[in-house]
Design a protein around this motif. Structure first.
Motif, PDB file in Angstrom:
ATOM      1  N   VAL A  26       2.546   9.229 -10.598  1.00 47.06           N
ATOM      2  CA  VAL A  26       1.606   9.381 -11.724  1.00 47.06           C
ATOM      3  C   VAL A  26       0.801  10.660 -11.588  1.00 47.06           C
ATOM      4  O   VAL A  26       0.546  11.359 -12.572  1.00 47.06           O
ATOM      5  N   GLY A  27       0.380  10.986 -10.352  1.00 51.69           N
ATOM      6  CA  GLY A  27      -0.302  12.261 -10.127  1.00 51.69           C
ATOM      7  C   GLY A  27      -1.795  12.171  -9.942  1.00 51.69           C
ATOM      8  O   GLY A  27      -2.513  13.167 -10.119  1.00 51.69           O
ATOM      9  N   MET A  28      -2.328  10.996  -9.559  1.00 51.55           N
ATOM     10  CA  MET A  28      -3.763  10.832  -9.361  1.00 51.55           C
ATOM     11  C   MET A  28      -4.185  11.291  -7.966  1.00 51.55           C
ATOM     12  O   MET A  28      -3.360  11.448  -7.063  1.00 51.55           O
ATOM     13  N   PHE A  38       0.812  -1.215   0.000  1.00 53.37           N
ATOM     14  CA  PHE A  38       0.000   0.000   0.000  1.00 53.37           C
ATOM     15  C   PHE A  38       0.847   1.267   0.000  1.00 53.37           C
ATOM     16  O   PHE A  38       0.545   2.227  -0.713  1.00 53.37           O
ATOM     17  N   ALA A  39       1.895   1.305   0.793  1.00 55.00           N
ATOM     18  CA  ALA A  39       2.720   2.521   0.869  1.00 55.00           C
ATOM     19  C   ALA A  39       3.371   2.814  -0.479  1.00 55.00           C
ATOM     20  O   ALA A  39       3.396   3.966  -0.937  1.00 55.00           O
ATOM     21  N   ASP A  40       3.893   1.778  -1.132  1.00 52.58           N
ATOM     22  CA  ASP A  40       4.519   1.972  -2.443  1.00 52.58           C
ATOM     23  C   ASP A  40       3.497   2.407  -3.478  1.00 52.58           C
ATOM     24  O   ASP A  40       3.776   3.268  -4.327  1.00 52.58           O
ATOM     25  N   TRP A  41       2.310   1.816  -3.443  1.00 55.02           N
ATOM     26  CA  TRP A  41       1.271   2.184  -4.401  1.00 55.02           C
ATOM     27  C   TRP A  41       0.808   3.625  -4.183  1.00 55.02           C
ATOM     28  O   TRP A  41       0.507   4.342  -5.137  1.00 55.02           O
ATOM     29  N   ARG A  42       0.740   4.050  -2.925  1.00 57.14           N
ATOM     30  CA  ARG A  42       0.332   5.430  -2.650  1.00 57.14           C
ATOM     31  C   ARG A  42       1.339   6.405  -3.262  1.00 57.14           C
ATOM     32  O   ARG A  42       0.954   7.402  -3.892  1.00 57.14           O
ATOM     33  N   ARG A  43       2.621   6.129  -3.097  1.00 61.60           N
ATOM     34  CA  ARG A  43       3.651   6.984  -3.694  1.00 61.60           C
ATOM     35  C   ARG A  43       3.600   6.916  -5.214  1.00 61.60           C
ATOM     36  O   ARG A  43       3.754   7.945  -5.894  1.00 61.60           O
ATOM     37  N   PHE A  44       3.390   5.710  -5.749  1.00 59.07           N
ATOM     38  CA  PHE A  44       3.366   5.560  -7.204  1.00 59.07           C
ATOM     39  C   PHE A  44       2.159   6.283  -7.804  1.00 59.07           C
ATOM     40  O   PHE A  44       2.301   7.075  -8.746  1.00 59.07           O
ATOM     41  N   ARG A  89       8.451  12.756 -12.693  1.00 62.17           N
ATOM     42  CA  ARG A  89       8.232  12.365 -11.290  1.00 62.17           C
ATOM     43  C   ARG A  89       8.521  10.882 -11.076  1.00 62.17           C
ATOM     44  O   ARG A  89       9.082  10.488 -10.038  1.00 62.17           O
ATOM     45  N   VAL A  90       8.143  10.031 -12.043  1.00 61.99           N
ATOM     46  CA  VAL A  90       8.428   8.600 -11.923  1.00 61.99           C
ATOM     47  C   VAL A  90       9.926   8.374 -11.776  1.00 61.99           C
ATOM     48  O   VAL A  90      10.382   7.599 -10.928  1.00 61.99           O
ATOM     49  N   HIS A  91      10.709   9.070 -12.598  1.00 60.91           N
ATOM     50  CA  HIS A  91      12.174   8.975 -12.511  1.00 60.91           C
ATOM     51  C   HIS A  91      12.686   9.486 -11.170  1.00 60.91           C
ATOM     52  O   HIS A  91      13.481   8.820 -10.492  1.00 60.91           O
ATOM     53  N   THR A  93       4.818  -0.862 -12.065  1.00 62.35           N
ATOM     54  CA  THR A  93       4.099  -0.626 -10.819  1.00 62.35           C
ATOM     55  C   THR A  93       4.726  -1.395  -9.665  1.00 62.35           C
ATOM     56  O   THR A  93       5.512  -2.328  -9.874  1.00 62.35           O
ATOM     57  N   PRO A  94       4.375  -1.045  -8.430  1.00 61.00           N
ATOM     58  CA  PRO A  94       4.865  -1.809  -7.279  1.00 61.00           C
ATOM     59  C   PRO A  94       4.465  -3.280  -7.304  1.00 61.00           C
ATOM     60  O   PRO A  94       5.123  -4.108  -6.661  1.00 61.00           O
ATOM     61  N   SER A  95       3.417  -3.629  -8.048  1.00 60.09           N
ATOM     62  CA  SER A  95       2.988  -5.030  -8.137  1.00 60.09           C
ATOM     63  C   SER A  95       3.646  -5.775  -9.287  1.00 60.09           C
ATOM     64  O   SER A  95       3.475  -6.990  -9.399  1.00 60.09           O
ATOM     65  N   GLY A  96       4.371  -5.071 -10.154  1.00 68.19           N
ATOM     66  CA  GLY A  96       5.133  -5.738 -11.197  1.00 68.19           C
ATOM     67  C   GLY A  96       4.603  -5.587 -12.598  1.00 68.19           C
ATOM     68  O   GLY A  96       5.375  -5.662 -13.564  1.00 68.19           O
TER      69      GLY A  96
END
Length: 337
Positions: free
Chosen positions: A36-38, A25-31, A238-240, A265-268
């Motif tokens: 991405v900017g959502m 969850f923490a990685d997905w929140r940052r991603f 931002r991704v970079h 993504t954090p899930s691969g």
């Protein structure tokens, strides 16, 4: 032919949301929010959502081990279309389950039904997506959704004919075009299917001549469409800067002309952010086959021999398992070009 196969639902179906199962969850929140900017919302310790527009939910993330997309949600124009698709699925003997009020609320919809889909991805249909009264808090200026839906999903398959048949039977999907591509000596055939004016809501890639699937996850990538070129460029930066892996650099596709990049993504699985794809004109469109996926760009970033070996291992493992299909709903094949 069943009477439920006569009334076409093409144009009344729109990719509405995706359900992702993850422990990260923490990685997905940052991603999702910082890279991405959502817009991001926490529902509770085991659920969070991302928004792209005034809809309450575009991505629902729930805790679980899959690290994958587990359900695809399709918004339908009205209850008549909902009942047509439900009757169509039932007529083929496929079980359907009505979602609970809590599940519908999590997805921000009024009415929810689910049934089995290819590759074990549950297909969900819903009506009346709910709009949020809360203002968007996101780094992007906006995302293109509307009548064309919110983007697309791409999968790899060892049974592409059955996958195309499934979406033809259930949603009256049409073949937009095909791409022939060779990657690392492996020949691929990619079919692009549309359910409305968006060039494609689903892409199905298959290795030609070999019954292997080189991708571990059920979904190879998903796509959202940035409102402006500046939004695309800033999210790429931002991704970079935040240290997330870039799968493919910025490039332009041959068929839909979309400018895009692919992040991991954090899930691969991969996440494509695109801009300005063409819109299909149903009165003139004819399917064609393109050679290669990109006019320019989309070069692999940071790929090593280890990555190639991982893909080889994934393909070899796929020989030992049977890809999940839904034969009862896979008969209405979509012809190639």
């Amino acid at each position: 032919m069943s009477p439920h196969e006569n009334a076409s639902v093409f144009g009344a179906v729109h990719l509405g949301y995706l359900v992702i199962e993850t422990e990260r969850f923490a990685d997905w929140r940052r991603f999702g929010a910082d890279a991405v900017g959502m817009h991001h919302d926490d529902l509770d310790t085991g659920l969070m959502r991302f928004r792209l527009d005034d809809r309450e939910c575009r991505f629902l993330l729930r805790r679980g081990p899959a690290e994958d997309v587990v359900a695809t949600g399709w918004h339908l124009d009205d209850h008549t279309v909902f009942e047509e698709i439900e009757a169509r699925v039932r007529a083929h003997g496929v079980p359907v389950v009505h979602g609970t009020a809590e599940e519908a609320a999590q997805r921000g919809v009024e009415r929810l039904l689910r049934f089995p889909g290819p590759k074990g991805i549950t297909q969900e249909i819903c009506t009346t997506p709910l709009k949020s009264a809360l203002p968007l808090r996101m780094l992007a200026s906006g995302w293109v959704t509307g009548d064309a839906g919110m983007g697309h999903v791409a999968i790899t398959s060892t049974r592409p004919t059955l996958v195309r048949g499934y979406f033809g039977t259930v949603f009256d999907a049409r073949l937009t075009d095909c791409i022939d591509e060779t990657i690392s000596g492996v020949k691929l055939k990619i079919r692009f299917l549309r359910v409305n004016e968006r060039h494609h809501s689903l892409a199905v890639a298959a290795v030609r001549g070999l019954p292997i699937d080189p991708v571990r996850t059920r979904v190879q990538h998903l796509n959202i469409q940035a409102a402006t070129l500046d939004d695309l460029a800033r999210s790429y930066q931002r991704v970079h800067e935040l240290g997330f892996d870039m799968a493919l650099s910025v490039g332009r596709h041959t068929n839909d002309k979309e400018l895009s990049y692919y992040a991991r993504t954090p899930s691969g699985f991969e996440w494509e952010v695109g801009w300005n794809p063409i819109v299909v004109d149903e009165s003139t469109w004819q399917p064609t086959t393109h050679q290669g996926i990109s006019v320019w760009g989309h070069t692999p970033v940071g790929r090593t021999i280890v990555d190639a070996l991982d893909r080889f291992r994934a393909g070899a493992r796929s020989l030992a398992r049977t890809e999940k299909t839904v034969p009862a709903l896979s008969g209405a094949g979509i012809p190639d070009e």
